[in-house]
Design an enzyme around this catalytic site. Structure first.
Site, PDB file in Angstrom:
ATOM      1  N   LYS A  24      67.637 164.091 106.665  1.00 42.51           N
ATOM      2  CA  LYS A  24      67.262 165.270 107.434  1.00 42.51           C
ATOM      3  C   LYS A  24      68.364 166.322 107.323  1.00 42.51           C
ATOM      4  CE  LYS A  24      66.739 167.055 112.141  1.00 42.51           C
ATOM      5  NZ  LYS A  24      67.833 168.038 111.946  1.00 42.51           N
TER       6      LYS A  24
ATOM      7  N   GLU B 100      80.819 160.569 111.105  1.00 44.47           N
ATOM      8  CA  GLU B 100      81.959 161.449 110.822  1.00 44.47           C
ATOM      9  C   GLU B 100      81.834 162.615 111.777  1.00 44.47           C
ATOM     10  OE1 GLU B 100      83.838 164.551 109.981  1.00 44.47           O
ATOM     11  OE2 GLU B 100      82.697 164.673 108.106  1.00 44.47           O
TER      12      GLU B 100
ATOM     13  N   CYS C  19      85.384 170.431 109.504  1.00 49.87           N
ATOM     14  CA  CYS C  19      85.847 169.404 110.443  1.00 49.87           C
ATOM     15  C   CYS C  19      87.323 169.091 110.251  1.00 49.87           C
ATOM     16  CB  CYS C  19      84.995 168.146 110.308  1.00 49.87           C
ATOM     17  SG  CYS C  19      84.989 167.441 108.651  1.00 49.87           S
TER      18      CYS C  19
ATOM     19  N   GLU D 286      87.951 171.946 119.900  1.00 47.37           N
ATOM     20  CA  GLU D 286      87.724 172.277 118.491  1.00 47.37           C
ATOM     21  C   GLU D 286      87.003 173.618 118.403  1.00 47.37           C
ATOM     22  OE1 GLU D 286      85.843 170.228 114.472  1.00 47.37           O
ATOM     23  OE2 GLU D 286      85.015 169.706 116.424  1.00 47.37           O
TER      24      GLU D 286
END
Length: 473
Positions: free
Chosen positions: A168, A241, A275, A373
């Site tokens: 997806k 992850e 990331c 973040e």
């Protein structure tokens, strides 16, 4: 505007219901993709389950050949693909090229990985060996920041391990993935790779589907926790992850002129939507003033704009939700009176999800812009005095994905790296991942590993077969 179809059981199909995809540079619709739900997912999973029966029996050489065909299809069509990627994702053409060619290279490199049997015991009494067997049908969920690289790093090890997959893409960036699906339709055996699109509610359906054996997901930590919960019902294998608040540590012997540009791009590549980008930059107090000034001066030379235009260095934020979150963090910094070296302002009259390059001057450790973040073009610079202090500050995070140390003394750099609570640490470089080395997070940055043999093993079970010698039967 083009309509793109899904790949299910070797055919490009749609269901007559559509999602619109925007170009984040101008907020214009650039394509439509099928809005899939349970029916389409069930069809894709059933196709993957059927295909698995034969695919798991194929030789390593056959699997490698198919994956090499995927790599070739991407590389041969790279010019078309990188332009389409910029249109839907926003990143400048040069960075989109890097992702497309990087994905082809990753597929080619990982096609060479093999999982050999391990002999545990071989003596007069018994022969014991461990073999790796494929998990089964994999559900892959891909984010919008690196949609092609992330798709390939799920599809390829699944196939090499002998699994089949239902993938997806993000509803924000599905176009290039579906174009690749069209290109590989006749390269992969029918049903081994299925790619379906839908809103965010399709993700939980994949996670909880009873005929999916493993989930591999890249995205936020908050969503990763929900995936773990959803997969727990039937103990699916999972690889996650997740987020990172990656720290870079610059020691006083670093060359200010050489490091400034590299530090800038370690934070601002892909508009900071990485990331493993440097999201907290700790600079020793002896060089803080000179280095912070050099980074700010370099920032003035970088153009923020439409990624399809020549000369653009930093493109837009990919979607409105993330754009508003980044602006919220910047506004919080302004409200708290933190000092800005660059950025901090936004013209609300323009179109496109553009955020000016924003560099903050020594905000406190508990500032949201430091503790959270950012995932946008924001770089907080902070002073430190001692190595012990900066290691403690760098480790004071719920995340543990990656980090970097910048120094002429590489032995000292390694000594510091070994004390950082992260899955990856670079010395004098950034964002360099190898297809042959494991990549994964510590703490709340993830679960399991990708890349290398360790990543390939994530798609398998170990099976031990023991033969008793001279047995009386």
């Amino acid at each position: 505007m083009t309509d793109y179809k899904n790949l299910i059981d070797g055919e490009m199909v749609d269901n007559g219901e559509w999602l619109e995809v925007l170009n984040p540079a101008n907020e214009q619709v650039v394509g439509r993709v099928p809005a899939c739900g349970k029916d389409e997912l069930d069809r894709a999973v059933a196709a993957a389950r059927r295909a698995f029966k034969d695919w798991k029996k194929t030789s390593q050489e056959e699997r490698q050949k198919v994956v090499q065909g995927i790599a070739a299809a991407i590389k041969d069509n790279a010019d078309e693909l990188f332009r389409l990627l910029t249109t839907e994702q926003g990143k400048p053409h040069a960075q989109a090229q890097q992702e497309i060619y990087g994905a082809a290279g990753l597929a080619a490199a990982q096609s060479t990985l093999t999982l050999d049997d391990v002999i545990n015991q071989d003596d007069d009494t018994r022969l014991s060996r461990t073999r790796r067997v494929p998990v089964g049908v994999v559900g892959g969920i891909v984010p919008w920041n690196f949609p092609i690289m992330m798709a390939i790093q799920k599809i390829v090890p699944a196939l090499v391990a002998g699994c089949t997959i239902v993938l997806k893409p993000s509803p924000f960036t599905p176009l290039t993935t579906l174009r690749i699906a069209e290109l590989i339709k006749d390269v992969v055996p029918a049903g081994t790779v299925n790619i379906i699109t839908g809103e965010d509610n399709l993700g939980p359906m994949i996670t909880e589907h009873p005929d999916i054996d493993k989930i591999t997901f890249t995205g936020s930590t908050a969503t990763g926790k929900k995936i773990m919960e959803g997969a727990s019902g039937d103990l699916k294998r999972i690889t996650l992850e997740l987020g990172g608040n990656d720290a870079s540590i610059v020691l006083p012997d670093a060359d200010v002129e050489k490091v400034a540009e590299q530090l800038f791009w370690s934070s601002f590549s892909n508009a900071g939507q990485v990331c493993i980008a440097a999201k907290r930059v700790y600079i020793h107090q002896d060089i803080y003033d000179d280095l912070s000034k050099a980074i700010a001066e370099y920032a003035k030379t970088v153009v923020v704009g439409d990624g399809s235009q020549q000369g653009t260095g930093v493109g837009p934020i990919q979607n409105k939700k993330q754009y508003e979150r980044v602006l919220e963090l910047i506004q919080d910094a302004k409200d708290n009176g933190y000092k800005f070296l660059t950025g901090g302002d936004k013209d609300p009259s323009g179109t496109g999800y553009y955020v000016p390059i924003t560099i903050l001057d020594n905000p406190p450790e508990d500032a949201r812009i430091v503790a959270e973040e950012q995932f946008g073009p924001v770089m907080p610079l902070m002073k430190f005095e001692s190595v012990d202090e900066v290691i403690e500050r760098a480790n004071n995070s719920e995340y543990g994905l990656a980090g970097a140390v910048w120094t002429k003394d590489t032995e000292k750099g390694v000594e510091i790296a070994e004390q950082l609570e992260t899955g990856t640490v670079w010395i004098n470089e950034f964002m360099q991942l190898s297809p042959f080395a494991p990549f994964g997070g510590h703490k709340q940055s993830g679960f399991g590993a990708e890349y290398g043999i360790d990543g390939l093993k994530e798609f398998t079970y170990p099976q031990v077969i023991t033969v008793k010698r001279d047995a009386a039967v």
